[in-house]
Design an enzyme around this catalytic site. Sequence first.
Site, PDB file in Angstrom:
ATOM      1  N   ASP A   1      -5.825  -3.897  64.023  1.00  0.00           N
ATOM      2  CA  ASP A   1      -6.561  -5.159  64.079  1.00  0.00           C
ATOM      3  C   ASP A   1      -8.055  -4.876  63.979  1.00  0.00           C
ATOM      4  OD1 ASP A   1      -4.238  -6.584  64.345  1.00  0.00           O
ATOM      5  OD2 ASP A   1      -4.317  -6.631  66.547  1.00  0.00           O
TER       6      ASP A   1
ATOM      7  N   CYS B   1       0.834  -1.203   0.000  1.00  0.00           N
ATOM      8  CA  CYS B   1       0.000   0.000   0.000  1.00  0.00           C
ATOM      9  C   CYS B   1       0.874   1.261   0.000  1.00  0.00           C
ATOM     10  CB  CYS B   1      -0.943   0.001   1.199  1.00  0.00           C
ATOM     11  SG  CYS B   1      -0.171   0.464   2.752  1.00  0.00           S
TER      12      CYS B   1
ATOM     13  N   CYS C   1       2.773   2.130   3.273  1.00  0.00           N
ATOM     14  CA  CYS C   1       3.911   1.230   3.517  1.00  0.00           C
ATOM     15  C   CYS C   1       5.062   1.591   2.575  1.00  0.00           C
ATOM     16  CB  CYS C   1       3.511  -0.228   3.320  1.00  0.00           C
ATOM     17  SG  CYS C   1       2.661  -0.921   4.752  1.00  0.00           S
TER      18      CYS C   1
ATOM     19  N   CYS D   1      -3.054  -4.613   1.483  1.00  0.00           N
ATOM     20  CA  CYS D   1      -1.590  -4.497   1.488  1.00  0.00           C
ATOM     21  C   CYS D   1      -0.934  -5.777   2.016  1.00  0.00           C
ATOM     22  CB  CYS D   1      -1.176  -3.308   2.337  1.00  0.00           C
ATOM     23  SG  CYS D   1       0.599  -3.152   2.535  1.00  0.00           S
TER      24      CYS D   1
HETATM   25 ZN    ZN Z   1       0.544  -1.314   3.923  1.00  0.00          ZN
END
Ligand code: ZN
Length: 512
Positions: free
Chosen positions: A327, A58, A61, A150
């Site tokens: 306590d 893609c 990228c 992609c």
């Molecule tokens: Zn990609």
Amino acid sequence: MRSASPLRKSVPAPLAAREGGRARPRVDRGAQRELSSMSSLTEKDRPIVQLLLNTGTCPRCILRFCCVGSQTLYRHPYKDLMKDLKEFLKKNQEKEDTVCFDVVDPPCKRIRLEHTEEGPDDVNHNGGLQQIPSVNNENTAVENLAVKVCNVCLGVLQEFCEVDFVKKVCQKVNSADYQFTSFVFSMSLPPQLSVRECAAWLLVKQEMGATACPDCFKPAKNKQSVFTRMAVIKALEKIKEEDFLKHFPCPPSSPKNLCVALEIQCNNGAVFVAGRYNKYSRNLPQTPWIIDGERKLESSVEELISEHLMAEFKADSFNFSSSGREDVDVRTLGNGRPFAIELVNPRRIHFTAEEMKGLQQTINNSSDKIQVRDLQLVTREAIGRMKEGEEEKTKTYSALIWTDKAIQKEDIAFLDDIKELKLDQKTPLRVLHRRPLAVRCRIIHTMKSEYIDEHHFRLHMKTQAGTYIKEFVHGDFGRTKPNIGSLLNRTADILELDVESVDVDWPPTLDN
Ligand code: ZN
């Protein structure tokens, strides 16, 4: 490559890591200026762009693999990026290009791939020449890639970077109804992304050699997985390139399905509330008293306080801490015991001093077993002050004591003169099941006796924190020496104990 992998965390912040160390020669700047949004790309990027586009990667990228660090470009819509990338290829192909390698005969719009025989089956082969899509033809491979998932990011940088998904996230955040002033957006990604990322880097490295962008192509070793994220990353660091190639297609195959967002989660950082509490009941534990899964008493100090805070802060859970504890049968009087509550993942975080006062009032109105004061918002760091030097602090107690033999006022008067009495306390029998056996030295700073009758008197004590008062009174079968019994030469026992003050000057005292 590993440290620079932008898919590991939020997108695209890690790109900055490569942006910083990037000193790539820029070529033909004049031409770049014409390239609209793709001005971040240089001639050297062209074969990478072409190669990745062909293998189904893609646009975002591709920008990552071209070491584009500026975030602005990644914000452009997917379709625009695809169009601009094609434009970039077109413009450059029309130019005489001396820097770019592997490109032959630009007018033919073809690119030679050196290792086409190793390429994926779905890439067209043409006797060593690979057809690159014509940018002028609408029915080209590039056009088809525009809708393809992609092969590197599985669509994470496609769909999830588009306005629609951002809107979806915003909707989720808004509907979650959080108060916040800043936020961190983080993603949990499928481990296979690391493997795909590896394969893609390997491809680019093989095709481009080390000359195109040596900074980006650090020695890549790779894969084998047990499918946890860490296992995949570890494996990728270990495996040799040739072994990786045996196990994973390079370039990564085109996925059938888009990566889907399983869940959009919102989380707020914890907020901390501190104050002091009084406990007026001798039948109320500080924390839920549960033995073998069975609840012994219906409530506890922490629950009585926290339930109101949980409701107002709309938190998921809480963690209670305090300066020591009493306590179940011991009351805490005076100014009370400092405590702090961590509210986990609160929706509401902004409270005025007035609102905190109101909240304190709500807690106090809801139970006569406890009261709180000085309720306030504090920082995580400030809570450390409550715990620090806890052993050195002093505490003041009041004990109602019984003696077997009759006592007169004169018999106990000498206790008032004892200062800084040193005790040796063996771990009490009653806590031996949860504390290690040891002899601890503790100090009773001062005592003041108050005669009641022949068998009863009240003793006020200022002691070092951590002193076991009950044991100091009855002696715990000689395990605490000296003790009130041994001092009076009688058998003594403790009937009632109250904490009168916990001398920790935190949290700050508030008005009212
Ligand atoms: Zn990609």
